[in-house]
Design a protein around this motif. Sequence first.
Motif, PDB file in Angstrom:
ATOM      1  N   SER A 187       0.833  -1.211   0.000  1.00  0.00           N
ATOM      2  CA  SER A 187       0.000   0.000   0.000  1.00  0.00           C
ATOM      3  C   SER A 187       0.862   1.253   0.000  1.00  0.00           C
ATOM      4  O   SER A 187       0.585   2.206  -0.747  1.00  0.00           O
TER       5      SER A 187
ATOM      6  N   LEU B 264       1.070   4.034  -2.932  1.00  0.00           N
ATOM      7  CA  LEU B 264       0.839   5.451  -2.666  1.00  0.00           C
ATOM      8  C   LEU B 264       2.012   6.294  -3.158  1.00  0.00           C
ATOM      9  O   LEU B 264       1.813   7.344  -3.778  1.00  0.00           O
TER      10      LEU B 264
ATOM     11  N   ALA C  29       1.866   6.577  -6.890  1.00  0.00           N
ATOM     12  CA  ALA C  29       0.795   7.486  -7.305  1.00  0.00           C
ATOM     13  C   ALA C  29       1.235   8.940  -7.161  1.00  0.00           C
ATOM     14  O   ALA C  29       0.952   9.777  -8.029  1.00  0.00           O
TER      15      ALA C  29
ATOM     16  N   ILE D 257      -5.469   4.668  -7.016  1.00  0.00           N
ATOM     17  CA  ILE D 257      -5.373   5.973  -6.360  1.00  0.00           C
ATOM     18  C   ILE D 257      -5.381   7.094  -7.393  1.00  0.00           C
ATOM     19  O   ILE D 257      -6.108   8.090  -7.260  1.00  0.00           O
TER      20      ILE D 257
ATOM     21  N   SER E 218      -8.832   7.387  -8.972  1.00  0.00           N
ATOM     22  CA  SER E 218      -9.814   7.882  -8.006  1.00  0.00           C
ATOM     23  C   SER E 218      -9.699   9.389  -7.842  1.00  0.00           C
ATOM     24  O   SER E 218     -10.710  10.109  -7.829  1.00  0.00           O
TER      25      SER E 218
END
Length: 265
Positions: free
Chosen positions: A113, A117, A120, A240, A243
Amino acid sequence: MSRALPGVSNGGMSRRRLWAEIGIVLGLSLGASAAYSVVSFVDKFTREKALSQQTTSINNSLSDRPTFDLTYQVMAVFFDLVPVALVVFLLWQVSRPHLGRLGIDFTRPGRDSLTGLGLALIIGPGGIAVYLGAVALNANTAVNPSALDTYWWTIPVLLLRAIDAGVTEEVIVIGYLFARLRDLGWGTWRIIIGAALLRGTYHLYQGFGAFIGNVIMGLLFGWLYSRYGRVLPLVIAHVIIDSVIFIGYPWAATVFPQLFGLPAA
Protein backbone atom coordinates in the motif's frame (compact mmCIF):
# COMPACT_ATOMS: atom_id res chain seq x y z
CA MET A 1 15.85 -11.87 -16.59
CA SER A 2 15.02 -10.82 -13.06
CA ARG A 3 14.81 -13.58 -10.49
CA ALA A 4 11.91 -11.68 -8.91
CA LEU A 5 9.52 -12.74 -11.64
CA PRO A 6 7.59 -15.98 -11.14
CA GLY A 7 9.05 -18.92 -13.00
CA VAL A 8 7.90 -20.28 -16.37
CA SER A 9 5.27 -23.01 -16.14
CA ASN A 10 3.01 -23.22 -19.16
CA GLY A 11 1.71 -26.73 -18.54
CA GLY A 12 3.23 -28.02 -21.79
CA MET A 13 1.07 -25.77 -23.99
CA SER A 14 2.19 -25.31 -27.59
CA ARG A 15 3.18 -21.89 -28.88
CA ARG A 16 0.10 -21.85 -31.11
CA ARG A 17 -2.17 -22.56 -28.16
CA LEU A 18 -0.45 -19.88 -26.06
CA TRP A 19 -0.94 -17.28 -28.79
CA ALA A 20 -4.57 -18.35 -29.19
CA GLU A 21 -5.12 -17.95 -25.45
CA ILE A 22 -3.51 -14.49 -25.43
CA GLY A 23 -5.64 -13.48 -28.41
CA ILE A 24 -8.84 -14.63 -26.69
CA VAL A 25 -8.00 -12.87 -23.40
CA LEU A 26 -7.09 -9.60 -25.10
CA GLY A 27 -10.01 -9.87 -27.51
CA LEU A 28 -12.33 -10.02 -24.51
CA SER A 29 -10.65 -7.13 -22.73
CA LEU A 30 -7.97 -4.55 -23.46
CA GLY A 31 -7.14 -5.72 -26.96
CA ALA A 32 -10.70 -4.88 -27.98
CA SER A 33 -10.37 -1.54 -26.19
CA ALA A 34 -7.18 -0.85 -28.16
CA ALA A 35 -8.89 -1.58 -31.48
CA TYR A 36 -11.83 0.72 -30.69
CA SER A 37 -9.39 3.34 -29.39
CA VAL A 38 -7.46 3.45 -32.69
CA VAL A 39 -10.67 3.87 -34.70
CA SER A 40 -11.92 6.56 -32.30
CA PHE A 41 -8.63 8.44 -32.59
CA VAL A 42 -8.69 8.34 -36.41
CA ASP A 43 -12.28 9.63 -36.30
CA LYS A 44 -11.31 12.56 -34.07
CA PHE A 45 -8.03 13.31 -35.84
CA THR A 46 -9.71 13.56 -39.26
CA ARG A 47 -12.38 16.04 -38.14
CA GLU A 48 -12.14 19.73 -38.94
CA LYS A 49 -11.77 20.70 -35.28
CA ALA A 50 -8.34 20.44 -33.69
CA LEU A 51 -7.98 17.69 -31.08
CA SER A 52 -7.76 20.24 -28.27
CA GLN A 53 -11.15 21.66 -29.33
CA GLN A 54 -12.81 18.27 -28.94
CA THR A 55 -13.92 16.69 -25.68
CA THR A 56 -13.61 13.06 -24.69
CA SER A 57 -15.92 11.99 -21.89
CA ILE A 58 -15.46 8.86 -19.82
CA ASN A 59 -17.56 7.45 -16.99
CA ASN A 60 -20.68 8.58 -18.81
CA SER A 61 -24.25 8.18 -17.60
CA LEU A 62 -25.87 5.09 -19.10
CA SER A 63 -29.50 6.04 -18.48
CA ASP A 64 -31.49 9.18 -17.72
CA ARG A 65 -33.22 7.25 -14.93
CA PRO A 66 -31.02 7.19 -11.79
CA THR A 67 -31.95 3.69 -10.64
CA PHE A 68 -31.24 2.17 -14.04
CA ASP A 69 -28.10 4.25 -14.47
CA LEU A 70 -26.75 2.83 -11.20
CA THR A 71 -27.74 -0.69 -12.25
CA TYR A 72 -25.99 -0.35 -15.61
CA GLN A 73 -22.88 1.13 -13.96
CA VAL A 74 -22.54 -1.76 -11.50
CA MET A 75 -23.17 -4.31 -14.24
CA ALA A 76 -20.52 -2.67 -16.44
CA VAL A 77 -17.92 -2.92 -13.68
CA PHE A 78 -18.85 -6.54 -12.96
CA PHE A 79 -18.56 -7.66 -16.57
CA ASP A 80 -15.36 -5.64 -17.10
CA LEU A 81 -13.78 -7.77 -14.38
CA VAL A 82 -14.78 -11.11 -15.95
CA PRO A 83 -11.58 -11.23 -18.09
CA VAL A 84 -9.62 -10.76 -14.85
CA ALA A 85 -11.43 -13.81 -13.45
CA LEU A 86 -10.50 -15.64 -16.65
CA VAL A 87 -6.75 -14.99 -16.29
CA VAL A 88 -6.95 -15.93 -12.61
CA PHE A 89 -8.53 -19.22 -13.68
CA LEU A 90 -5.93 -19.79 -16.40
CA LEU A 91 -2.88 -19.11 -14.23
CA TRP A 92 -4.14 -20.44 -10.89
CA GLN A 93 -1.58 -22.69 -9.20
CA VAL A 94 -2.38 -25.54 -6.85
CA SER A 95 0.53 -24.64 -4.60
CA ARG A 96 0.78 -21.36 -2.71
CA PRO A 97 0.84 -18.57 -3.66
CA HIS A 98 -2.04 -19.55 -5.93
CA LEU A 99 -1.71 -16.35 -7.98
CA GLY A 100 2.07 -16.30 -7.95
CA ARG A 101 2.28 -16.39 -11.75
CA LEU A 102 0.28 -13.15 -11.82
CA GLY A 103 2.64 -11.57 -9.31
CA ILE A 104 -0.08 -11.52 -6.65
CA ASP A 105 0.10 -12.50 -3.01
CA PHE A 106 -1.22 -10.80 0.09
CA THR A 107 1.77 -11.27 2.37
CA ARG A 108 2.81 -7.58 2.56
CA PRO A 109 -0.35 -5.45 2.45
CA GLY A 110 1.14 -2.52 4.36
CA ARG A 111 4.31 -2.33 2.32
CA ASP A 112 2.43 -2.79 -0.95
CA SER A 113 0.00 0.00 0.00
CA LEU A 114 2.78 2.43 0.87
CA THR A 115 4.65 1.59 -2.32
CA GLY A 116 1.48 2.11 -4.35
CA LEU A 117 0.84 5.45 -2.67
CA GLY A 118 4.40 6.56 -3.37
CA LEU A 119 4.08 5.59 -7.04
CA ALA A 120 0.79 7.49 -7.31
CA LEU A 121 2.40 10.62 -5.85
CA ILE A 122 5.21 10.38 -8.41
CA ILE A 123 3.21 9.42 -11.49
CA GLY A 124 0.04 11.47 -10.93
CA PRO A 125 1.50 14.99 -11.28
CA GLY A 126 3.67 13.88 -14.20
CA GLY A 127 0.67 12.47 -16.02
CA ILE A 128 -1.31 15.66 -15.53
CA ALA A 129 1.64 17.69 -16.85
CA VAL A 130 1.86 15.52 -19.99
CA TYR A 131 -1.90 15.86 -20.54
CA LEU A 132 -1.93 19.65 -20.15
CA GLY A 133 1.10 20.01 -22.41
CA ALA A 134 -0.51 17.84 -25.07
CA VAL A 135 -3.74 19.86 -24.96
CA ALA A 136 -1.74 23.08 -25.28
CA LEU A 137 0.01 21.62 -28.34
CA ASN A 138 -3.31 20.51 -29.91
CA ALA A 139 -2.18 16.90 -29.54
CA ASN A 140 -4.89 15.74 -27.14
CA THR A 141 -8.60 16.15 -26.64
CA ALA A 142 -9.96 17.84 -23.53
CA VAL A 143 -10.86 14.94 -21.26
CA ASN A 144 -13.85 14.91 -18.93
CA PRO A 145 -13.20 11.90 -16.67
CA SER A 146 -16.38 12.34 -14.64
CA ALA A 147 -19.37 12.77 -16.94
CA LEU A 148 -21.82 11.09 -14.58
CA ASP A 149 -24.82 13.03 -13.33
CA THR A 150 -24.71 13.86 -9.61
CA TYR A 151 -26.52 11.36 -7.38
CA TRP A 152 -25.90 9.90 -3.93
CA TRP A 153 -24.10 6.99 -5.59
CA THR A 154 -21.89 8.99 -7.99
CA ILE A 155 -18.72 8.92 -5.89
CA PRO A 156 -19.02 5.20 -4.97
CA VAL A 157 -19.48 4.36 -8.66
CA LEU A 158 -16.47 6.47 -9.64
CA LEU A 159 -14.44 4.61 -7.02
CA LEU A 160 -15.67 1.31 -8.46
CA ARG A 161 -14.65 2.50 -11.93
CA ALA A 162 -11.18 3.36 -10.62
CA ILE A 163 -10.84 -0.07 -9.01
CA ASP A 164 -12.09 -1.69 -12.22
CA ALA A 165 -9.46 0.12 -14.31
CA GLY A 166 -6.60 -0.53 -11.89
CA VAL A 167 -7.32 -4.22 -11.42
CA THR A 168 -8.10 -4.96 -15.07
CA GLU A 169 -5.13 -3.14 -16.57
CA GLU A 170 -2.45 -4.22 -14.13
CA VAL A 171 -3.52 -7.84 -13.72
CA ILE A 172 -3.92 -8.40 -17.48
CA VAL A 173 -1.29 -6.11 -19.03
CA ILE A 174 1.37 -6.74 -16.39
CA GLY A 175 0.65 -9.98 -14.55
CA TYR A 176 -0.93 -12.07 -17.31
CA LEU A 177 0.99 -10.80 -20.34
CA PHE A 178 4.35 -11.00 -18.60
CA ALA A 179 3.65 -14.61 -17.62
CA ARG A 180 2.46 -15.78 -21.03
CA LEU A 181 5.02 -13.85 -23.10
CA ARG A 182 7.76 -15.30 -20.94
CA ASP A 183 6.28 -18.73 -21.67
CA LEU A 184 6.75 -17.86 -25.34
CA GLY A 185 10.40 -17.04 -24.75
CA TRP A 186 10.22 -13.25 -24.98
CA GLY A 187 12.97 -11.30 -23.25
CA THR A 188 12.21 -8.93 -20.38
CA TRP A 189 12.58 -5.64 -22.25
CA ARG A 190 10.67 -6.92 -25.25
CA ILE A 191 7.76 -7.72 -22.91
CA ILE A 192 8.03 -4.38 -21.10
CA ILE A 193 7.95 -2.41 -24.36
CA GLY A 194 5.17 -4.51 -25.89
CA ALA A 195 2.96 -4.20 -22.81
CA ALA A 196 3.63 -0.45 -22.58
CA LEU A 197 2.65 0.06 -26.23
CA LEU A 198 -0.58 -1.86 -25.65
CA ARG A 199 -1.31 0.35 -22.62
CA GLY A 200 -0.72 3.48 -24.68
CA THR A 201 -2.84 2.21 -27.57
CA TYR A 202 -6.02 1.60 -25.58
CA HIS A 203 -5.73 5.17 -24.28
CA LEU A 204 -5.15 6.65 -27.75
CA TYR A 205 -8.83 7.63 -28.09
CA GLN A 206 -7.99 10.60 -25.87
CA GLY A 207 -5.11 11.77 -28.09
CA PHE A 208 -1.33 11.65 -28.50
CA GLY A 209 -0.71 12.91 -24.98
CA ALA A 210 -2.63 10.05 -23.41
CA PHE A 211 -0.76 7.58 -25.61
CA ILE A 212 2.67 8.93 -24.68
CA GLY A 213 1.87 9.37 -20.99
CA ASN A 214 0.56 5.83 -20.68
CA VAL A 215 3.48 4.33 -22.59
CA ILE A 216 5.83 6.02 -20.11
CA MET A 217 3.74 4.74 -17.21
CA GLY A 218 3.76 1.27 -18.77
CA LEU A 219 7.55 1.28 -19.13
CA LEU A 220 7.95 2.23 -15.48
CA PHE A 221 5.40 -0.30 -14.24
CA GLY A 222 6.86 -3.03 -16.44
CA TRP A 223 10.38 -2.35 -15.19
CA LEU A 224 9.23 -2.35 -11.57
CA TYR A 225 7.42 -5.64 -12.09
CA SER A 226 10.42 -7.22 -13.80
CA ARG A 227 12.54 -6.19 -10.82
CA TYR A 228 10.23 -6.99 -7.90
CA GLY A 229 7.58 -9.33 -9.33
CA ARG A 230 4.66 -7.71 -7.47
CA VAL A 231 1.44 -6.48 -9.09
CA LEU A 232 -0.48 -5.23 -6.03
CA PRO A 233 1.55 -1.98 -5.60
CA LEU A 234 0.87 -1.20 -9.28
CA VAL A 235 -2.85 -1.88 -8.84
CA ILE A 236 -2.98 0.34 -5.75
CA ALA A 237 -1.11 3.18 -7.49
CA HIS A 238 -3.41 2.98 -10.51
CA VAL A 239 -6.56 2.97 -8.38
CA ILE A 240 -5.37 5.97 -6.36
CA ILE A 241 -4.50 7.98 -9.48
CA ASP A 242 -7.81 7.25 -11.18
CA SER A 243 -9.81 7.88 -8.01
CA VAL A 244 -8.26 11.32 -7.55
CA ILE A 245 -8.82 12.20 -11.21
CA PHE A 246 -12.39 10.91 -11.39
CA ILE A 247 -13.56 12.46 -8.13
CA GLY A 248 -11.44 15.61 -8.18
CA TYR A 249 -12.15 16.60 -11.76
CA PRO A 250 -15.46 18.47 -11.18
CA TRP A 251 -13.77 20.70 -8.59
CA ALA A 252 -10.62 21.24 -10.69
CA ALA A 253 -12.63 21.99 -13.84
CA THR A 254 -14.62 24.61 -11.94
CA VAL A 255 -11.59 26.31 -10.41
CA PHE A 256 -9.26 25.99 -13.43
CA PRO A 257 -11.57 25.61 -16.47
CA GLN A 258 -9.00 26.89 -18.95
CA LEU A 259 -6.69 23.99 -18.11
CA PHE A 260 -9.33 21.53 -19.28
CA GLY A 261 -10.32 23.27 -22.47
CA LEU A 262 -13.48 24.68 -20.92
CA PRO A 263 -14.78 28.24 -21.15
CA ALA A 264 -14.16 30.43 -18.12
CA ALA A 265 -17.12 30.95 -15.83
